[in-house]
Scaffold this active site. Sequence first.
Site, PDB file in Angstrom:
ATOM      1  N   CYS B  85      35.294  37.612  56.746  1.00 51.48           N
ATOM      2  CA  CYS B  85      34.639  36.428  56.206  1.00 51.48           C
ATOM      3  C   CYS B  85      35.674  35.347  55.860  1.00 51.48           C
ATOM      4  CB  CYS B  85      33.763  36.817  55.012  1.00 51.48           C
ATOM      5  SG  CYS B  85      32.589  35.534  54.544  1.00 51.48           S
ATOM      6  N   HIS B 202      30.545  41.613  56.965  1.00 49.09           N
ATOM      7  CA  HIS B 202      31.278  42.369  55.940  1.00 49.09           C
ATOM      8  C   HIS B 202      31.160  43.877  56.148  1.00 49.09           C
ATOM      9  CE1 HIS B 202      32.315  39.161  53.036  1.00 49.09           C
ATOM     10  NE2 HIS B 202      31.236  38.561  53.497  1.00 49.09           N
ATOM     11  N   GLU B 204      32.964  46.091  54.862  1.00 48.31           N
ATOM     12  CA  GLU B 204      33.262  46.787  53.605  1.00 48.31           C
ATOM     13  C   GLU B 204      32.027  46.882  52.712  1.00 48.31           C
ATOM     14  OE1 GLU B 204      33.587  43.704  54.045  1.00 48.31           O
ATOM     15  OE2 GLU B 204      33.681  42.552  52.198  1.00 48.31           O
TER      16      GLU B 204
END
Lengths: 79, 236
Positions: B85, B202, B204
């Site tokens: 990002c 994302h 994560e």
Amino acid sequence: MKAKIIITPKRAVLDPQGKTVQNALAQMGHTNVAGVHVGKYLEIELTGTDREAARQALDEACHRFLSNPVIEDYQLVIE
Amino acid sequence: MHFAVLQFPASNCDQDAVHAIRVLGHTSDLVWHKDTSLGAADAVIVPGGFSYGDYLRTGAIARFSPVMQAVREFASQGGLVIGICNGFQILCEAGLLPGALVRNRSLQFRCEHVFLKTTTPDSPFTNQIPVGKVLKVPIAHGEGAYFADPATLERLQANRQILWNYCDAAGTLTERSNPNGSVLGIAGICNEQRNIAGLMPHPERACEPILGSDDGQWIFRSMLHTLAARAPAKAA
């Protein structure tokens, strides 16, 4: 001295902000607007009197930092 | 393996990255943007957020942080770096990845799960993703439309640097499944040497089923696999 820098999106880059402003202008009755491009304006106050040296230094700053040459064009004026 | 997770003023996905690495059974250190060393890191994560308030342009100021010089040196020696990002935006601004990220076509901040097709399955960031697997990973950005000039796009395609494209649930690239107006529906790319990657989604935030998807694990597992394969060479 003062530097004035105008940064605009390159024509090839999608400018949804410009398009949205253009649509709003059309809704206000401005039917003669063929295009809007939203950019940014910077004023930089400078010390010293050597305009050419200032222009060269800021030109580099515009290229490396103040604008992103991938997506933006800039105009630099020293006053 | 040990990860360095960078921290800029207004990074906000740094702790998520640390957590995801912990979930995968590995360790990480947070590295402050003023630090000049990455420590004993095997890989670097440039996390998401709004570094420096997105002032001037997203990622434009973070790239001048002292830690970015360390990242540059780490990467020049072949170290694995992934930007997520805002991290992707920073790596583009730093010139470590080609192109730039501009305002979403819709002008809206898009915060939702998207689907990703792995376009280049044999990179250090994708090699463990099961063949044909469509990844479900969230996005959260206002300026995620990938842009590059035609010559750069040609190079990205010729060198197979496009790692992920936005697609629908069935894995088909459609205009509708492109959440931000990225050219060619590009969600993530890598550099020509294939050791630096960036993506807007994302991974994560998608490493545990409780979060709605653990597909993001495949990306980190690929990096871990790449690092493990390198380890004997490093020791020798």
